[in-house]
Design a protein around this motif. Structure first.
Motif, PDB file in Angstrom:
ATOM      1  N   ILE A 173      -9.608  -7.157  -2.081  1.00 29.78           N
ATOM      2  CA  ILE A 173      -9.431  -6.217  -3.191  1.00 29.78           C
ATOM      3  C   ILE A 173     -10.304  -4.989  -2.963  1.00 29.78           C
ATOM      4  O   ILE A 173      -9.859  -3.852  -3.165  1.00 29.78           O
ATOM      5  N   TRP A 174     -11.552  -5.198  -2.500  1.00 28.78           N
ATOM      6  CA  TRP A 174     -12.436  -4.054  -2.244  1.00 28.78           C
ATOM      7  C   TRP A 174     -11.834  -3.109  -1.224  1.00 28.78           C
ATOM      8  O   TRP A 174     -11.734  -1.895  -1.454  1.00 28.78           O
ATOM      9  N   TRP A 183     -14.950  -3.721   3.491  1.00 24.92           N
ATOM     10  CA  TRP A 183     -14.714  -4.719   2.444  1.00 24.92           C
ATOM     11  C   TRP A 183     -15.952  -4.995   1.611  1.00 24.92           C
ATOM     12  O   TRP A 183     -15.906  -5.821   0.711  1.00 24.92           O
ATOM     13  N   PHE A 198      -8.764  -2.819  -0.154  1.00 27.86           N
ATOM     14  CA  PHE A 198      -7.511  -2.214  -0.624  1.00 27.86           C
ATOM     15  C   PHE A 198      -7.792  -1.109  -1.639  1.00 27.86           C
ATOM     16  O   PHE A 198      -7.255  -0.005  -1.547  1.00 27.86           O
ATOM     17  N   LEU A 199      -8.688  -1.434  -2.591  1.00 30.25           N
ATOM     18  CA  LEU A 199      -9.015  -0.482  -3.652  1.00 30.25           C
ATOM     19  C   LEU A 199      -9.627   0.790  -3.081  1.00 30.25           C
ATOM     20  O   LEU A 199      -9.235   1.913  -3.437  1.00 30.25           O
ATOM     21  N   LYS A 200     -10.575   0.614  -2.156  1.00 33.70           N
ATOM     22  CA  LYS A 200     -11.223   1.795  -1.559  1.00 33.70           C
ATOM     23  C   LYS A 200     -10.211   2.636  -0.798  1.00 33.70           C
ATOM     24  O   LYS A 200     -10.228   3.876  -0.871  1.00 33.70           O
ATOM     25  N   THR A 201      -9.308   1.965  -0.064  1.00 34.32           N
ATOM     26  CA  THR A 201      -8.289   2.705   0.687  1.00 34.32           C
ATOM     27  C   THR A 201      -7.418   3.526  -0.253  1.00 34.32           C
ATOM     28  O   THR A 201      -7.144   4.701   0.000  1.00 34.32           O
ATOM     29  N   ILE A 202      -6.991   2.905  -1.358  1.00 36.15           N
ATOM     30  CA  ILE A 202      -6.130   3.620  -2.306  1.00 36.15           C
ATOM     31  C   ILE A 202      -6.898   4.779  -2.949  1.00 36.15           C
ATOM     32  O   ILE A 202      -6.354   5.864  -3.150  1.00 36.15           O
ATOM     33  N   ILE A 203      -8.202   4.568  -3.221  1.00 36.29           N
ATOM     34  CA  ILE A 203      -8.982   5.650  -3.837  1.00 36.29           C
ATOM     35  C   ILE A 203      -9.096   6.824  -2.861  1.00 36.29           C
ATOM     36  O   ILE A 203      -8.922   7.990  -3.245  1.00 36.29           O
ATOM     37  N   GLU A 241       0.958   4.106  -2.766  1.00 35.01           N
ATOM     38  CA  GLU A 241       0.663   5.478  -2.337  1.00 35.01           C
ATOM     39  C   GLU A 241       1.743   6.447  -2.799  1.00 35.01           C
ATOM     40  O   GLU A 241       1.454   7.513  -3.344  1.00 35.01           O
ATOM     41  N   GLY A 294       0.819  -1.213   0.000  1.00 35.45           N
ATOM     42  CA  GLY A 294       0.000   0.000   0.000  1.00 35.45           C
ATOM     43  C   GLY A 294       0.845   1.251   0.000  1.00 35.45           C
ATOM     44  O   GLY A 294       0.578   2.189  -0.755  1.00 35.45           O
ATOM     45  N   THR A 348      -5.950   8.642  -2.899  1.00 35.92           N
ATOM     46  CA  THR A 348      -5.815   9.451  -4.111  1.00 35.92           C
ATOM     47  C   THR A 348      -6.571  10.770  -3.965  1.00 35.92           C
ATOM     48  O   THR A 348      -6.090  11.814  -4.407  1.00 35.92           O
TER      49      THR A 348
END
Lengths: 353, 116
Positions: free
Chosen positions: A292-293, A282, A295-300, A40, A36, A303
């Motif tokens: 994946i959900w 999640w 992780f993806l939400k955290t990265i979004i 980031e 992550g 961003t």
């Protein structure tokens, strides 16, 4: 006696020993947060650069992806020094403490559950979950809120005037934004009547996302989180136009690497807490794995933080304190008292389980 | 919170601490410090440093800190109410939050929250 070593045998052995089990959970969390943090850092450089019509790193590796590795190697082989004016013990231990505390706040985030659910259910996935205990939210915030104190220690111990000012500003920021942060996440606690982040996410499976049900708390939480993470527009502790690099001016080599890493671990943990509290953790509409959900939400969310960083100027310290005390504290306190009524109405209309 | 969760917290602190300690202190075995007086001086934009950094700090930090300690206790008392608001009286917590907001208002009006 059967001495054949199998994967199942190793897993059963780890499962029987509580220390090994949670060490495994911690290692998994560390791997996730490392990936992550790398993502980031890359987003921070590339996306920020694109917003400012620059290219960002391009030379090392394809699209500059190996630039981060090159930087890490540079920090690792640098000469180690402590300033003559520094309080050596505290100065050298602050990076270690900083990383430790930032990493410990990941404990409550249910990454371990999402990883465990990838494996077959015959291995009892819930035994490998450390985050499912009652006041997990409080434990996470306990560690989360320790960092500004460590920043104050580091700024003072480094023995420079810039670092000292950065440390003081960090303390002022902690003081002003801790209260609205806690009051805003308490709104979510009122909706779920639980301090367990695991249960908070599970409640959102049968209700509207809490970003809608507790919208004012969502806004105040995001602003207070930005301040707690010391990111622009609240990065007064390392205001590079005034304070060189703020509280970490005197840190170099591996010490700076650790300080920098802990900043991104904290950004990751903070984004993940925001996602778990307000955006359903999640859970997601499409049938892809929960890991994946989440992780993806955290990265979004991260961003979006980078976007805010690129779009807004830094506030002055008096503006920051005024925003914290005069707007965020009253709004979050009043909303907290109103939330039970919202919960009641939502339950009557089936928007909350 | 059962005993096992304490082990989990311990393991996270242990792993974070061990990795941080290793990352900071192992590279020192391979690098040779070559200190010079200029290198060890605090950075003050290239000038010679003036005086020490152990300076006195503004009184405003103290005022904010006192207010923070008092308000944080109010917030800590709100946590049990938030978990069990269906089962407990609301009067104490509403009173406490109202007192907190009144104090913020008084502070504001008096000008103590101004950053001079």
């Amino acid at each position: 006696m059967n001495t054949q070593i199998t994967l199942t045998g190793i897993i059963v052995f780890i499962e029987r020993n509580v220390y090994l089990r949670f060490l495994l959970v911690a290692i998994v969390a560390f791997i996730i947060v490392s990936i992550g943090s790398l993502i980031e850092l890359y987003i921070e450089r590339k996306f920020w650069a694109r917003i400012m019509s620059r290219y960002g790193p391009t030379e090392v590796g394809k699209f500059g992806t190996l630039q981060l590795i090159a930087d890490a190697v540079k920090f690792l082989v640098k000469e180690d020094f402590s300033p003559a004016a520094a309080d050596k013990t505290i100065y050298n231990l602050v990076p270690v403490f900083s990383v430790t505390v930032s990493f410990a706040s990941l404990l409550a985030i249910p990454f371990d559950y999402t990883v465990a659910s990838l494996f077959p259910s015959s291995l009892h996935p819930l035994t490998f979950v450390a985050s499912n205990f009652d006041p997990s939210l409080l434990v996470a915030f306990g560690f989360f809120a320790l960092e500004p104190l460590i920043v104050l220690f580091g700024g003072w111990a480094a023995g420079g005037k810039y670092t000292l000012i950065g440390g003081f500003r960090s303390a002022a920021q902690l003081i002003s934004y801790e209260i609205p942060l806690v009051l805003s996440f308490l709104s979510v606690v009122v909706l779920t009547q639980s301090l367990n982040l695991f249960q908070i996410i599970q409640t959102q499976a049968h209700s509207w996302p809490f970003a809608v049900l507790a919208f004012p708390a969502f806004i105040t939480f995001t602003v207070a989180l930005l301040a707690e993470l010391e990111r622009t527009p609240f990065d007064l502790t390392e205001a590079d136009t005034e304070l060189v690099s703020g509280w970490n001016t005197e840190y170099g080599g591996t010490k700076f690497l650790l300080v920098y890493l802990s900043e991104y671990i904290r950004a990751f943990a903070g984004s993940a807490i925001l996602v778990s509290l307000f955006l359903g953790g999640w859970l997601g509409p499409a049938p892809i794995p929960p890991l994946i959900w989440l992780f993806l939400k955290t990265i979004i969310v991260f961003t979006v933080l980078v976007w805010i960083r690129a779009a807004y100027p830094r506030v002055r310290i008096d503006q920051m304190l005024a925003l914290g005390w005069r707007i965020l504290i009253p709004v979050s306190a009043v909303w907290l008292v109103l939330t039970p009524f919202v919960a009641h109405v939502a339950m009557m209309h089936g928007a909350l389980a | 919170m059962a005993f096992v969760e304490n082990i989990a917290i311990l393991m996270f602190l242990f792993l974070g601490g061990a990795l941080g300690f290793a990352a900071e202190f192992i590279p020192r075995l391979f690098t040779k410090p070559r200190p010079t007086p200029e290198k060890l001086a605090p950075f003050e934009s290239g000038e010679d440093p003036v005086g020490t950094a152990r300076i006195r700090f503004r009184i405003q930090y103290y005022i904010y800190a006192v207010a923070f300690v008092a308000f944080d206790i109010v917030v800590a008392l709100a946590i049990p109410w938030a978990v069990g608001w269906g089962y407990v009286y609301w009067t104490p917590i509403i009173l406490l939050l109202a007192v907190m907001l009144a104090v913020v208002g008084y502070y504001s009006a008096k000008g103590d929250l101004e950053w001079i």
